[in-house]
Design a protein around this motif. Sequence first.
Motif, PDB file in Angstrom:
ATOM      1  N   TYR A   1       0.849  -1.191   0.010  1.00 53.09           N
ATOM      2  CA  TYR A   1      -0.155   0.133   0.068  1.00 53.09           C
ATOM      3  C   TYR A   1       0.851   1.369  -0.068  1.00 53.09           C
ATOM      4  O   TYR A   1       0.561   2.357  -0.613  1.00 53.09           O
ATOM      5  N   LYS A   2       2.015   1.111   0.596  1.00 51.64           N
ATOM      6  CA  LYS A   2       2.758   2.424   0.682  1.00 51.64           C
ATOM      7  C   LYS A   2       3.493   2.633  -0.649  1.00 51.64           C
ATOM      8  O   LYS A   2       3.352   3.867  -1.101  1.00 51.64           O
TER       9      LYS A   2
ATOM     10  N   ASP B   1       1.883   1.838  -3.408  1.00 49.38           N
ATOM     11  CA  ASP B   1       0.699   2.392  -4.219  1.00 49.38           C
ATOM     12  C   ASP B   1       0.550   3.668  -4.101  1.00 49.38           C
ATOM     13  O   ASP B   1      -0.062   4.465  -4.641  1.00 49.38           O
TER      14      ASP B   1
ATOM     15  N   VAL C   1      -6.570   3.983  -0.847  1.00 49.09           N
ATOM     16  CA  VAL C   1      -5.321   3.389  -0.488  1.00 49.09           C
ATOM     17  C   VAL C   1      -4.811   3.765   1.073  1.00 49.09           C
ATOM     18  O   VAL C   1      -4.312   2.898   1.584  1.00 49.09           O
TER      19      VAL C   1
ATOM     20  N   ALA D   1      -6.848   1.600   3.377  1.00 45.03           N
ATOM     21  CA  ALA D   1      -6.624   0.349   3.250  1.00 45.03           C
ATOM     22  C   ALA D   1      -5.229   0.113   4.151  1.00 45.03           C
ATOM     23  O   ALA D   1      -4.885  -0.577   4.872  1.00 45.03           O
ATOM     24  N   LEU D   2      -4.174   1.095   4.067  1.00 46.14           N
ATOM     25  CA  LEU D   2      -2.763   1.360   4.638  1.00 46.14           C
ATOM     26  C   LEU D   2      -3.255   1.318   6.277  1.00 46.14           C
ATOM     27  O   LEU D   2      -2.751   0.514   7.101  1.00 46.14           O
TER      28      LEU D   2
END
Length: 83
Positions: free
Chosen positions: A44-45, A47, A59, A62-63
């Motif tokens: 995710y980072k 992304d 995003v 999600a993180l």
Amino acid sequence: MSRRIDEGAVRQAVESLTRDCQAYAGSDSHRPLLGLLDALAEAYKLDLMEVRPEGLLHVQAALKQVVALRDSISTPGAPPPRI
């Protein structure tokens, strides 16, 4: 026919499952789960560096969820995640 979700039952399940996961904190069986959550957080980072503006909140959320889950199951006695 709509099905109503029992908020109290869901909260109790989350609390119970969090305690169950915390019971394995530091054990060999817990490491793969933490590794999975760490890998997801790293993905995710990555992304975040390429996401389009309209996808940024997704995003970021999600993180935050992955970090909250990892923190809550890694520390015995920690409160359940609020995601």
